[in-house]
Scaffold this motif. Sequence first.
Motif, PDB file in Angstrom:
ATOM      1  N   ASP A  61       0.857  -1.190   0.000  1.00 15.27           N
ATOM      2  CA  ASP A  61       0.000   0.000   0.000  1.00 15.27           C
ATOM      3  C   ASP A  61       0.893   1.241   0.000  1.00 15.27           C
ATOM      4  O   ASP A  61       1.919   1.284   0.705  1.00 15.27           O
ATOM      5  CB  ASP A  61      -0.878   0.032   1.258  1.00 15.27           C
ATOM      6  N   LEU A  62       0.482   2.240  -0.814  1.00 10.65           N
ATOM      7  CA  LEU A  62       1.279   3.472  -0.894  1.00 10.65           C
ATOM      8  C   LEU A  62       0.349   4.681  -0.841  1.00 10.65           C
ATOM      9  O   LEU A  62      -0.784   4.632  -1.332  1.00 10.65           O
ATOM     10  CB  LEU A  62       2.088   3.508  -2.190  1.00 10.65           C
ATOM     11  N   PRO A  63       0.821   5.801  -0.276  1.00 10.29           N
ATOM     12  CA  PRO A  63      -0.014   6.998  -0.205  1.00 10.29           C
ATOM     13  C   PRO A  63       0.027   7.782  -1.508  1.00 10.29           C
ATOM     14  O   PRO A  63       0.843   7.531  -2.389  1.00 10.29           O
ATOM     15  CB  PRO A  63       0.655   7.800   0.922  1.00 10.29           C
ATOM     16  N   LYS A  64      -0.852   8.748  -1.610  1.00 11.80           N
ATOM     17  CA  LYS A  64      -0.845   9.679  -2.745  1.00 11.80           C
ATOM     18  C   LYS A  64       0.465  10.471  -2.754  1.00 11.80           C
ATOM     19  O   LYS A  64       1.041  10.766  -1.703  1.00 11.80           O
ATOM     20  CB  LYS A  64      -2.045  10.625  -2.635  1.00 11.80           C
ATOM     21  N   ALA A  65       0.942  10.819  -3.949  1.00 10.48           N
ATOM     22  CA  ALA A  65       2.141  11.650  -4.150  1.00 10.48           C
ATOM     23  C   ALA A  65       3.430  10.944  -3.739  1.00 10.48           C
ATOM     24  O   ALA A  65       4.461  11.590  -3.561  1.00 10.48           O
ATOM     25  CB  ALA A  65       2.003  12.989  -3.431  1.00 10.48           C
ATOM     26  N   HIS A  66       3.381   9.612  -3.641  1.00  9.92           N
ATOM     27  CA  HIS A  66       4.605   8.854  -3.346  1.00  9.92           C
ATOM     28  C   HIS A  66       5.443   8.704  -4.619  1.00  9.92           C
ATOM     29  O   HIS A  66       4.918   8.398  -5.692  1.00  9.92           O
ATOM     30  CB  HIS A  66       4.229   7.471  -2.811  1.00  9.92           C
ATOM     31  N   THR A  67       6.736   8.942  -4.520  1.00  8.46           N
ATOM     32  CA  THR A  67       7.639   8.753  -5.662  1.00  8.46           C
ATOM     33  C   THR A  67       8.026   7.280  -5.749  1.00  8.46           C
ATOM     34  O   THR A  67       8.592   6.712  -4.799  1.00  8.46           O
ATOM     35  CB  THR A  67       8.905   9.616  -5.521  1.00  8.46           C
ATOM     36  N   VAL A  68       7.730   6.670  -6.874  1.00 11.92           N
ATOM     37  CA  VAL A  68       7.858   5.218  -7.018  1.00 11.92           C
ATOM     38  C   VAL A  68       9.322   4.808  -7.174  1.00 11.92           C
ATOM     39  O   VAL A  68      10.061   5.375  -7.986  1.00 11.92           O
ATOM     40  CB  VAL A  68       7.047   4.728  -8.229  1.00 11.92           C
ATOM     41  N   ILE A  69       9.722   3.797  -6.385  1.00 12.67           N
ATOM     42  CA  ILE A  69      11.040   3.170  -6.530  1.00 12.67           C
ATOM     43  C   ILE A  69      10.834   1.697  -6.881  1.00 12.67           C
ATOM     44  O   ILE A  69       9.709   1.172  -6.780  1.00 12.67           O
ATOM     45  CB  ILE A  69      11.885   3.317  -5.242  1.00 12.67           C
ATOM     46  N   LEU A  70      11.906   1.049  -7.283  1.00 10.03           N
ATOM     47  CA  LEU A  70      11.801  -0.348  -7.723  1.00 10.03           C
ATOM     48  C   LEU A  70      11.199  -1.229  -6.638  1.00 10.03           C
ATOM     49  O   LEU A  70      10.392  -2.122  -6.924  1.00 10.03           O
ATOM     50  CB  LEU A  70      13.184  -0.874  -8.122  1.00 10.03           C
ATOM     51  N   ASP A  71      11.554  -0.985  -5.389  1.00 11.50           N
ATOM     52  CA  ASP A  71      11.087  -1.847  -4.309  1.00 11.50           C
ATOM     53  C   ASP A  71       9.580  -1.717  -4.060  1.00 11.50           C
ATOM     54  O   ASP A  71       9.008  -2.498  -3.302  1.00 11.50           O
ATOM     55  CB  ASP A  71      11.862  -1.541  -3.026  1.00 11.50           C
ATOM     56  N   ASP A  72       8.937  -0.729  -4.683  1.00 10.27           N
ATOM     57  CA  ASP A  72       7.485  -0.588  -4.559  1.00 10.27           C
ATOM     58  C   ASP A  72       6.727  -1.517  -5.502  1.00 10.27           C
ATOM     59  O   ASP A  72       5.498  -1.618  -5.404  1.00 10.27           O
ATOM     60  CB  ASP A  72       7.054   0.853  -4.892  1.00 10.27           C
ATOM     61  N   LEU A  73       7.438  -2.164  -6.417  1.00  7.64           N
ATOM     62  CA  LEU A  73       6.786  -2.889  -7.516  1.00  7.64           C
ATOM     63  C   LEU A  73       6.929  -4.399  -7.366  1.00  7.64           C
ATOM     64  O   LEU A  73       7.949  -4.901  -6.872  1.00  7.64           O
ATOM     65  CB  LEU A  73       7.375  -2.451  -8.857  1.00  7.64           C
ATOM     66  N   ALA A  74       5.920  -5.104  -7.825  1.00  6.37           N
ATOM     67  CA  ALA A  74       5.965  -6.568  -7.938  1.00  6.37           C
ATOM     68  C   ALA A  74       5.628  -6.933  -9.385  1.00  6.37           C
ATOM     69  O   ALA A  74       4.896  -6.201 -10.067  1.00  6.37           O
ATOM     70  CB  ALA A  74       4.967  -7.203  -6.985  1.00  6.37           C
ATOM     71  N   PHE A  75       6.151  -8.049  -9.842  1.00 10.34           N
ATOM     72  CA  PHE A  75       5.958  -8.475 -11.232  1.00 10.34           C
ATOM     73  C   PHE A  75       5.246  -9.819 -11.215  1.00 10.34           C
ATOM     74  O   PHE A  75       5.842 -10.848 -10.898  1.00 10.34           O
ATOM     75  CB  PHE A  75       7.302  -8.524 -11.949  1.00 10.34           C
ATOM     76  N   LYS A  88       7.978   8.090 -11.094  1.00  8.18           N
ATOM     77  CA  LYS A  88       6.684   8.765 -11.193  1.00  8.18           C
ATOM     78  C   LYS A  88       6.054   8.897  -9.800  1.00  8.18           C
ATOM     79  O   LYS A  88       6.442   8.197  -8.859  1.00  8.18           O
ATOM     80  CB  LYS A  88       5.739   7.969 -12.106  1.00  8.18           C
ATOM     81  N   LYS A  89       5.047   9.778  -9.676  1.00  9.85           N
ATOM     82  CA  LYS A  89       4.347   9.957  -8.412  1.00  9.85           C
ATOM     83  C   LYS A  89       2.944   9.350  -8.499  1.00  9.85           C
ATOM     84  O   LYS A  89       2.295   9.438  -9.541  1.00  9.85           O
ATOM     85  CB  LYS A  89       4.251  11.444  -8.057  1.00  9.85           C
ATOM     86  N   THR A  90       2.499   8.747  -7.423  1.00  6.38           N
ATOM     87  CA  THR A  90       1.133   8.217  -7.380  1.00  6.38           C
ATOM     88  C   THR A  90       0.142   9.365  -7.348  1.00  6.38           C
ATOM     89  O   THR A  90       0.315  10.365  -6.636  1.00  6.38           O
ATOM     90  CB  THR A  90       0.936   7.332  -6.131  1.00  6.38           C
TER      91      THR A  90
END
Length: 209
Positions: free
Chosen positions: A165-179, A197-199
């Motif tokens: 889960d991520l908040p609004k305006a969070h800057t995305v890093i690789l560790d935020d992603l799953a494939f 990018k930002k959420t």
Amino acid sequence: TNFPLLKFLIDTELPILISLGLVSWDEIHRIKDFFNSHDAWSRVTLMHCVSQYPTPLEHAALNLIDELRGLDVKVGLSDHSGDIAVPLRAIAMGVDTIEVHLAPHKKFFGPDTAASLLSDDLAFLVTMANKWNLLDSSPVSRENMYSRSEETRKIFKKGVYWKTDLPKAHTVILDDLAFLKPSSEISAMDYLEVIGKKTLAPVKAKSPV
């Protein structure tokens, strides 16, 4: 190397199989010249053969099949190994003809029994030959293959998902992603387009990006 016999066979106008177990490389070239002089080389199949009964696998010399192909001739195998692996490998190499010895069982009397296949072996060999012929005669383009698997691709290709889960305006890093499967709007191939990018709104774990 019995040229009078070969001349008789040429005159029959039938296809001709020549076993090479006892034939030198120089003699093979003389045989080719003899057939060419009678305009009959196209009717010949040279049968790679090792005249050991039975032939140990390490003496099968299947590498010589490609050498024979360099003579612009059909190539076969005359096998005396008694091991189905040898003709199977030769079929996979694309030989035109297979000749094997056949015995009703391994305790059968006779000098060739150890160099022979059994009927079940021969049936399996024919089945494999027919299947491989079908495989070789059924080429498919990558575009055609792709179109046949388009629905399957949607299930098995990886897409880009949120790992947590991520908040609004969070800057995305690789560790935020799953494939994960199934494929989503953004392919795992294009994950770099998301990094930095930002959420625009809060996001939930395991939902697609």
